[in-house]
Design a protein around this motif. Structure first.
Motif, PDB file in Angstrom:
ATOM      1  N   THR A  72       0.796  -1.222   0.000  1.00 52.84           N
ATOM      2  CA  THR A  72       0.000   0.000   0.000  1.00 52.84           C
ATOM      3  C   THR A  72       0.828   1.271   0.000  1.00 52.84           C
ATOM      4  O   THR A  72       0.310   2.339  -0.334  1.00 52.84           O
ATOM      5  N   GLY A  73       2.077   1.186   0.405  1.00 55.79           N
ATOM      6  CA  GLY A  73       2.878   2.387   0.565  1.00 55.79           C
ATOM      7  C   GLY A  73       2.432   3.168   1.780  1.00 55.79           C
ATOM      8  O   GLY A  73       1.422   2.876   2.401  1.00 55.79           O
ATOM      9  N   ALA A  74       3.211   4.170   2.171  1.00 50.02           N
ATOM     10  CA  ALA A  74       2.826   4.993   3.318  1.00 50.02           C
ATOM     11  C   ALA A  74       1.638   5.847   2.946  1.00 50.02           C
ATOM     12  O   ALA A  74       1.558   6.364   1.855  1.00 50.02           O
ATOM     13  N   GLY A  75       0.737   6.057   3.826  1.00 49.05           N
ATOM     14  CA  GLY A  75      -0.468   6.852   3.570  1.00 49.05           C
ATOM     15  C   GLY A  75      -1.629   6.272   4.343  1.00 49.05           C
ATOM     16  O   GLY A  75      -1.522   5.231   4.937  1.00 49.05           O
ATOM     17  N   GLY A  76      -2.814   7.101   4.188  1.00 44.15           N
ATOM     18  CA  GLY A  76      -4.043   6.778   4.823  1.00 44.15           C
ATOM     19  C   GLY A  76      -4.079   5.310   5.579  1.00 44.15           C
ATOM     20  O   GLY A  76      -4.258   4.482   5.177  1.00 44.15           O
ATOM     21  N   ALA A 107      -9.783 -15.044  15.046  1.00 40.50           N
ATOM     22  CA  ALA A 107     -10.286 -14.073  14.075  1.00 40.50           C
ATOM     23  C   ALA A 107      -9.564 -12.749  14.278  1.00 40.50           C
ATOM     24  O   ALA A 107      -9.295 -12.342  15.420  1.00 40.50           O
ATOM     25  N   VAL A 108      -9.245 -12.078  13.170  1.00 40.97           N
ATOM     26  CA  VAL A 108      -8.615 -10.759  13.204  1.00 40.97           C
ATOM     27  C   VAL A 108      -9.197  -9.920  12.076  1.00 40.97           C
ATOM     28  O   VAL A 108      -9.846 -10.445  11.162  1.00 40.97           O
ATOM     29  N   ARG A 109      -8.928  -8.641  12.150  1.00 40.32           N
ATOM     30  CA  ARG A 109      -9.389  -7.743  11.093  1.00 40.32           C
ATOM     31  C   ARG A 109      -8.245  -6.836  10.647  1.00 40.32           C
ATOM     32  O   ARG A 109      -7.422  -6.412  11.459  1.00 40.32           O
ATOM     33  N   PHE A 110      -8.231  -6.563   9.329  1.00 44.92           N
ATOM     34  CA  PHE A 110      -7.264  -5.634   8.741  1.00 44.92           C
ATOM     35  C   PHE A 110      -8.012  -4.623   7.886  1.00 44.92           C
ATOM     36  O   PHE A 110      -8.975  -4.986   7.199  1.00 44.92           O
ATOM     37  N   THR A 111      -7.582  -3.390   7.952  1.00 45.79           N
ATOM     38  CA  THR A 111      -8.132  -2.396   7.030  1.00 45.79           C
ATOM     39  C   THR A 111      -7.551  -2.627   5.643  1.00 45.79           C
ATOM     40  O   THR A 111      -6.463  -3.207   5.492  1.00 45.79           O
ATOM     41  N   THR A 112      -8.259  -2.159   4.641  1.00 52.41           N
ATOM     42  CA  THR A 112      -7.775  -2.276   3.264  1.00 52.41           C
ATOM     43  C   THR A 112      -8.317  -1.104   2.453  1.00 52.41           C
ATOM     44  O   THR A 112      -9.320  -0.485   2.833  1.00 52.41           O
ATOM     45  N   LYS A 113      -7.659  -0.816   1.345  1.00 52.34           N
ATOM     46  CA  LYS A 113      -8.098   0.304   0.517  1.00 52.34           C
ATOM     47  C   LYS A 113      -9.417   0.009  -0.184  1.00 52.34           C
ATOM     48  O   LYS A 113     -10.256   0.881  -0.346  1.00 52.34           O
ATOM     49  N   SER A 114      -9.568  -1.236  -0.611  1.00 54.15           N
ATOM     50  CA  SER A 114     -10.736  -1.594  -1.402  1.00 54.15           C
ATOM     51  C   SER A 114     -11.010  -3.080  -1.247  1.00 54.15           C
ATOM     52  O   SER A 114     -10.106  -3.856  -0.917  1.00 54.15           O
ATOM     53  N   CYS A 115     -12.254  -3.468  -1.485  1.00 56.42           N
ATOM     54  CA  CYS A 115     -12.593  -4.895  -1.469  1.00 56.42           C
ATOM     55  C   CYS A 115     -12.252  -5.558  -2.802  1.00 56.42           C
ATOM     56  O   CYS A 115     -12.416  -6.776  -2.949  1.00 56.42           O
ATOM     57  N   GLU A 116     -11.802  -4.802  -3.753  1.00 56.35           N
ATOM     58  CA  GLU A 116     -11.408  -5.329  -5.049  1.00 56.35           C
ATOM     59  C   GLU A 116      -9.881  -5.346  -5.150  1.00 56.35           C
ATOM     60  O   GLU A 116      -9.183  -4.643  -4.435  1.00 56.35           O
ATOM     61  N   GLY A 117      -9.372  -6.162  -6.062  1.00 52.26           N
ATOM     62  CA  GLY A 117      -7.942  -6.170  -6.308  1.00 52.26           C
ATOM     63  C   GLY A 117      -7.227  -7.344  -5.669  1.00 52.26           C
ATOM     64  O   GLY A 117      -7.761  -8.019  -4.788  1.00 52.26           O
ATOM     65  N   LEU A 131     -17.283   5.403   6.357  1.00 54.72           N
ATOM     66  CA  LEU A 131     -17.147   4.016   5.936  1.00 54.72           C
ATOM     67  C   LEU A 131     -15.693   3.682   5.614  1.00 54.72           C
ATOM     68  O   LEU A 131     -14.996   4.468   4.964  1.00 54.72           O
ATOM     69  N   ILE A 132     -15.253   2.502   6.077  1.00 53.52           N
ATOM     70  CA  ILE A 132     -13.944   1.993   5.674  1.00 53.52           C
ATOM     71  C   ILE A 132     -14.098   0.534   5.259  1.00 53.52           C
ATOM     72  O   ILE A 132     -15.082  -0.126   5.611  1.00 53.52           O
ATOM     73  N   HIS A 133     -13.129   0.025   4.508  1.00 56.35           N
ATOM     74  CA  HIS A 133     -13.115  -1.377   4.100  1.00 56.35           C
ATOM     75  C   HIS A 133     -12.257  -2.169   5.089  1.00 56.35           C
ATOM     76  O   HIS A 133     -11.165  -1.723   5.443  1.00 56.35           O
ATOM     77  N   ASN A 143       5.150   7.046  13.635  1.00 55.74           N
ATOM     78  CA  ASN A 143       4.942   8.477  13.819  1.00 55.74           C
ATOM     79  C   ASN A 143       3.574   8.919  13.300  1.00 55.74           C
ATOM     80  O   ASN A 143       3.437   9.937  12.620  1.00 55.74           O
ATOM     81  N   LYS A 144       2.588   8.053  13.601  1.00 50.62           N
ATOM     82  CA  LYS A 144       1.187   8.326  13.251  1.00 50.62           C
ATOM     83  C   LYS A 144       0.925   8.288  11.754  1.00 50.62           C
ATOM     84  O   LYS A 144      -0.134   8.717  11.296  1.00 50.62           O
ATOM     85  N   THR A 145       1.880   7.829  10.969  1.00 52.32           N
ATOM     86  CA  THR A 145       1.645   7.619   9.538  1.00 52.32           C
ATOM     87  C   THR A 145       1.393   6.136   9.332  1.00 52.32           C
ATOM     88  O   THR A 145       2.315   5.326   9.379  1.00 52.32           O
ATOM     89  N   ILE A 146       0.159   5.782   9.118  1.00 51.37           N
ATOM     90  CA  ILE A 146      -0.236   4.375   9.124  1.00 51.37           C
ATOM     91  C   ILE A 146      -0.529   3.903   7.702  1.00 51.37           C
ATOM     92  O   ILE A 146      -1.205   4.594   6.933  1.00 51.37           O
ATOM     93  N   PRO A 147      -0.035   2.725   7.320  1.00 51.55           N
ATOM     94  CA  PRO A 147      -0.343   2.215   5.984  1.00 51.55           C
ATOM     95  C   PRO A 147      -1.829   1.922   5.837  1.00 51.55           C
ATOM     96  O   PRO A 147      -2.523   1.655   6.817  1.00 51.55           O
ATOM     97  N   ALA A 148      -2.319   1.989   4.607  1.00 50.33           N
ATOM     98  CA  ALA A 148      -3.753   1.791   4.369  1.00 50.33           C
ATOM     99  C   ALA A 148      -4.196   0.399   4.781  1.00 50.33           C
ATOM    100  O   ALA A 148      -5.330   0.207   5.223  1.00 50.33           O
TER     101      ALA A 148
END
Length: 326
Positions: free
Chosen positions: A15-19, A146-156, A198-200, A256-261
């Motif tokens: 994902t690179g650094a970001g959101g 069970a665990v959860r991870f954020t993601t940019k999109s449900c596609e890909g 909303l987040i994925h 430093n509060k910069t979290i990967p997507a």
């Protein structure tokens, strides 16, 4: 490279650094009979039984004249001392290397005399004591997680790649314990977060058990291998729990509060223990309330052909520990 560092590197790339169990046990480990009430007890498979006393506790505190003892085993035949059955001159019985086939009703009849001091008149008194003994073994533990991870999109393809990398990391983390991850799955959902919209998120589930290929090699010819496998699975659970705690720490303290997507959702790790019993054993809280967590040898009229947690009915079964309905 530590597992949490490896997963962190993958996420940044993507994902690179970001959101035993009986209330009649004394401090010496003896189990006394109870007139008119069978004493129920449980003996771990391949262990020695406690010492059964052909007498109730009150009688044992009194003088007993000319006592004789007759023990009857589950096959309704008199028991005699041998390499597996030890009977003392004072009516105490112990069964060595207890097996499921040795389960059942053990009955002892105590005969003794009362003598009137004035007349020397003798009267023979008989008292029967019943002991219901069941072989048991510890359940085999596994863990549903069970665990959860954020993601940019449900596609890909990144979601599937994360899923496969995570499974590989967890397998490597616990491979030396002969444990592995099975039945992994994930689904992507939209989640409404208060004040964040909303987040994925990927909802990931998997099971961890101690029966990876070659697991029997860890038993070292031990008859009670579930003791070893359960010890290993507990270590595996702790390692995985620590791994996800490290994930939370690294994302919320080291970047430093910069979290990967794509990142682990803090406090999303959940774990539930799941028990199973070996063939011929099962749980029955109603029948075995004093050993509710034990896998007890299936009683006559029941059997268990696999690693289910309960015994099934079968009227033709006449033995303890049946693995088939024949």
């Amino acid at each position: 490279m530590r597992a949490w560092v490896l997963l962190s590197a993958v996420l940044w790339y993507l994902t690179g650094a970001g959101g035993r169990r009986s209330s009649e046990r004394t401090s010496k480990g003896f189990i006394y009979g109870k007139p008119g009430h069978p004493v129920k007890l449980y003996v771990k498979l391949h262990h020695h039984s406690p010492v059964l006393v052909c007498m109730d506790f009150r009688r044992a505190k009194k003088e007993t004249v000319d006592p004789t003892y007759i023990w009857i085993g589950p096959n309704e035949k008199p028991l005699t001392g041998n390499n597996q059955i030890n009977i003392t001159k004072t009516g105490k019985l112990m069964v060595k290397d207890f097996l499921e086939a040795l389960s059942g009703l053990y009955t002892c009849t105590l005969s003794y005399k009362t003598v009137k001091a004035e007349t020397q008149e003798e009267t023979t008194v008989k008292q029967r004591y019943d002991f219901m003994i069941f072989a048991y073994r510890e359940p085999d533990y596994s863990y549903q997680m069970a665990v959860r991870f954020t993601t940019k999109s449900c596609e890909g393809r990144y979601n599937d790649l994360l899923f496969r990398v995570l499974k590989k990391i967890l397998d490597n983390l616990i491979s030396d314990l002969s444990c592995h991850v099975i039945e992994p799955s994930y689904k992507c959902h939209f989640v409404k977060i208060p004040k964040h919209g909303l987040i994925h998120e990927l909802f990931i589930a998997f099971q961890v058990n101690p029966f990876a290929p070659g697991w029997k090699g860890a038993c070292n010819d031990s008859a009670d291998c579930e003791d070893i496998t359960n010890h290993n699975i507990l270590q595996a659970r702790d390692r995985i729990e620590e791994f996800f705690r490290s994930q939370a720490y690294i994302y919320y303290h080291d970047f430093n509060k910069t979290i990967p997507a794509m990142h682990f959702v803090d406090h999303s790790f959940q774990v539930v223990r799941m028990d199973s019993c070996r063939p011929g054993f099962g749980k029955n809280e109603g029948l075995h309330s004093n050993c509710a967590s034990c896998c007890v040898a299936c009683s006559p009229g029941t059997f268990s052909p696999d690693v289910d947690v309960t015994c099934q009915n079968c009227v033709s079964v006449r033995i303890y520990g049946a693995k088939s309905c024949t």
